[in-house]
Write a protein that holds these residues in place. Structure first.
Motif, PDB file in Angstrom:
ATOM      1  N   MET A  48       0.839  -1.216   0.000  1.00 16.45           N
ATOM      2  CA  MET A  48       0.000   0.000   0.000  1.00 16.45           C
ATOM      3  C   MET A  48       0.870   1.262   0.000  1.00 16.45           C
ATOM      4  O   MET A  48       1.952   1.277   0.554  1.00 16.45           O
ATOM      5  N   ARG A  49       0.366   2.304  -0.624  1.00 21.42           N
ATOM      6  CA  ARG A  49       1.020   3.616  -0.645  1.00 21.42           C
ATOM      7  C   ARG A  49       1.228   4.169   0.745  1.00 21.42           C
ATOM      8  O   ARG A  49       0.344   4.070   1.582  1.00 21.42           O
ATOM      9  N   ASP A  50       2.361   4.825   0.990  1.00 25.74           N
ATOM     10  CA  ASP A  50       2.543   5.367   2.340  1.00 25.74           C
ATOM     11  C   ASP A  50       2.170   6.845   2.475  1.00 25.74           C
ATOM     12  O   ASP A  50       2.089   7.353   3.583  1.00 25.74           O
ATOM     13  N   SER A  51       1.925   7.553   1.352  1.00 28.01           N
ATOM     14  CA  SER A  51       1.453   8.944   1.481  1.00 28.01           C
ATOM     15  C   SER A  51       0.119   9.087   0.730  1.00 28.01           C
ATOM     16  O   SER A  51      -0.146   8.349  -0.228  1.00 28.01           O
ATOM     17  N   PHE A  52      -0.694  10.030   1.184  1.00 29.04           N
ATOM     18  CA  PHE A  52      -2.017  10.204   0.589  1.00 29.04           C
ATOM     19  C   PHE A  52      -1.907  10.794  -0.826  1.00 29.04           C
ATOM     20  O   PHE A  52      -1.163  11.741  -1.045  1.00 29.04           O
ATOM     21  N   LEU A  53      -2.637  10.222  -1.776  1.00 20.27           N
ATOM     22  CA  LEU A  53      -2.651  10.727  -3.151  1.00 20.27           C
ATOM     23  C   LEU A  53      -3.874  11.615  -3.329  1.00 20.27           C
ATOM     24  O   LEU A  53      -5.007  11.130  -3.340  1.00 20.27           O
ATOM     25  N   PRO A  54      -3.677  12.954  -3.444  1.00 20.77           N
ATOM     26  CA  PRO A  54      -4.843  13.839  -3.540  1.00 20.77           C
ATOM     27  C   PRO A  54      -5.574  13.652  -4.873  1.00 20.77           C
ATOM     28  O   PRO A  54      -4.967  13.249  -5.872  1.00 20.77           O
ATOM     29  N   PHE A  55      -6.867  13.957  -4.862  1.00 20.39           N
ATOM     30  CA  PHE A  55      -7.702  13.681  -6.036  1.00 20.39           C
ATOM     31  C   PHE A  55      -7.302  14.500  -7.253  1.00 20.39           C
ATOM     32  O   PHE A  55      -7.144  13.964  -8.344  1.00 20.39           O
ATOM     33  N   SER A  56      -7.128  15.816  -7.092  1.00 19.47           N
ATOM     34  CA  SER A  56      -6.859  16.628  -8.292  1.00 19.47           C
ATOM     35  C   SER A  56      -6.141  17.939  -7.986  1.00 19.47           C
ATOM     36  O   SER A  56      -6.729  19.019  -8.057  1.00 19.47           O
ATOM     37  N   PRO A  57      -4.843  17.870  -7.646  1.00 20.44           N
ATOM     38  CA  PRO A  57      -4.108  19.122  -7.411  1.00 20.44           C
ATOM     39  C   PRO A  57      -3.788  19.799  -8.746  1.00 20.44           C
ATOM     40  O   PRO A  57      -3.685  19.129  -9.769  1.00 20.44           O
TER      41      PRO A  57
END
Ligand SMILES: *Cc1c(COP(=O)(O)O)cnc(C)c1O
Length: 385
Positions: free
Chosen positions: A1-10
């Motif tokens: 799993m990814r360790d940092s949050f992936l924002p929806f649309s920067p």
């Protein structure tokens, strides 16, 4: 799993945009001026549009278009419930009534075959939305508009760049409104563009700036004069040169942004199309999709969880998502004013209940895209029926 949050649309803002904004701030003109005019020229050229008027939002562009057409109290405008509320709000702003027509099950765009049943003697215009960036089926819509003497106003907030039967969205003679909001395919933080004929845009430009017959740039310039007349109580909808500074560079990058959006969408579709729990978005053969949104639909009967829980599970796997859109007729203002029930537009409502918009923007790395794919498939594996 990814360790940092992936924002929806920067937003994806480069050093060029930053330098151009600084250049504007150091100049003697920061509001509507030479850079806004240059942005309009280049935008018009990019689309092959008959004309372009830069404004401070797509909402302003849609509202100005309706007022320019003289649409007001007692009139009806046909539109889709499967959109952002601004599309319908502007119809309310002019005192007209939004008449919703349900959407096609594949594209989630207004269904042309249902429009005729919604016409009344009060219908003045049709306002389709190119949902997610997939062009609405414009030919039958144009045919209905022509046969009944109705205006056609396109909400192209998602459709930059997009083509319908080879024609760029925004290259036609009817009014078309684009958005440069922070999440859109091209951003100026806030901003919009109205395309259409020079005659139409000349009237719209007066309405968009206080109803004044001369704009401030000309008035305060060397060749200008202090005199102006207010011919109508207009709005304050002009774009600033600070916004246009962003737009000039975003427009240059747009073809590359679009190429990357298309590539990411293709990767998602390749990963998800064989899964019976998932329904991937379509691109009909006669269009070019702008890929503003990648709306994945869940086959709820093949899963043990609902859409809200699916979103929660993705969030726990560090993937940011969104939902496009809460159908307009479900919002309290519209529900209470017009007495709508959710099932009044069943295609829109049922698809709303199972839609999730995945991250789709040119700043995503291949690794990010793989993380999204892995997270979605992991949730499916854990919760399939
Ligand atoms: C974003 C959006 C708008 C409004 O755009 P603004 O520039 O924020 O006013 C209108 N319609 C749709 C479909 C949108 O997604």
């Amino acid at each position: 799993m990814r360790d940092s949050f992936l924002p929806f649309s920067p937003p994806l803002i480069g050093e060029e945009e930053i330098q151009e904004v600084v250049d504007t701030l150091r100049s003697e003109w920061i509001t509507t001026g030479p850079k806004t005019k240059e942005f309009e020229r280049r935008f018009q050229e990019f689309l092959g549009a008959p004309g372009a008027l830069a404004l401070n939002s797509c909402t302003a562009a849609l509202h100005t278009a309706l007022v320019t057409l003289g649409i007001g109290p007692g009139d009806e405008v046909i539109t889709t419930p499967h959109t952002f509320a601004a599309t319908a709000n502007v119809i309310e702003h002019v005192g007209a009534r939004p008449v919703f027509v349900d959407v096609e099950p594949d594209t989630l765009n207004i269904d042309p075959s249902r429009i005729e049943a919604a016409l009344t003697p009060r219908t003045r215009a049709i306002m389709p939305v190119h949902f997610a960036g997939h062009p609405a089926d414009l030919d039958p819509i144009r045919e209905i508009a022509q046969a009944h003497g109705l205006a056609l106003i396109e909400d192209a907030a998602h459709a930059l760049p997009a083509r319908y039967r080879g024609q760029m969205i925004g290259s036609s003679r009817n009014p078309v409104a684009f958005s440069f909001y922070a999440t859109k395919n091209l951003t100026t933080a806030e901003g919009g563009m109205l395309t259409g004929t020079p005659d139409f845009l000349a009237k719209a430009a007066v309405l968009a700036l206080h109803g004044m017959t001369r704009d401030a740039w000309k008035r305060y310039g060397k060749e200008g004069s202090w005199y102006y007349e207010v011919t109508v109580p207009g709005f304050k909808y002009n774009m600033t040169d600070i916004q246009a500074s962003l737009g000039l560079h975003q427009l240059r990058k747009l073809p590359e942004f679009h190429r990357r959006r298309r590539e990411i969408a293709a990767r998602y579709t390749a990963a998800f199309s064989e899964r019976e729990e998932l329904v991937v978005p379509v691109e009909r053969p006669d269009v070019e999709h702008a890929w503003h949104l990648y709306v994945l639909r869940l086959n709820l009967s093949a899963l043990t969880i609902d859409r809200a829980r699916f979103i929660e599970e993705l969030k726990q796997r560090n993937i940011g998502t969104s939902v496009h859109f809460i159908p307009v007729h479900l919002h309290p203002y519209y529900r209470e004013k017009y007495g709508y029930r959710p099932e009044d537009f069943p295609v829109s409502y049922e698809n709303y209940l199972r839609s999730i918009s995945l991250p789709l923007h040119p700043g995503l790395s291949d690794r990010d895209v793989d993380d999204v794919i892995e997270a979605v498939l992991d949730v499916v594996r854990e919760f399939r029926r």
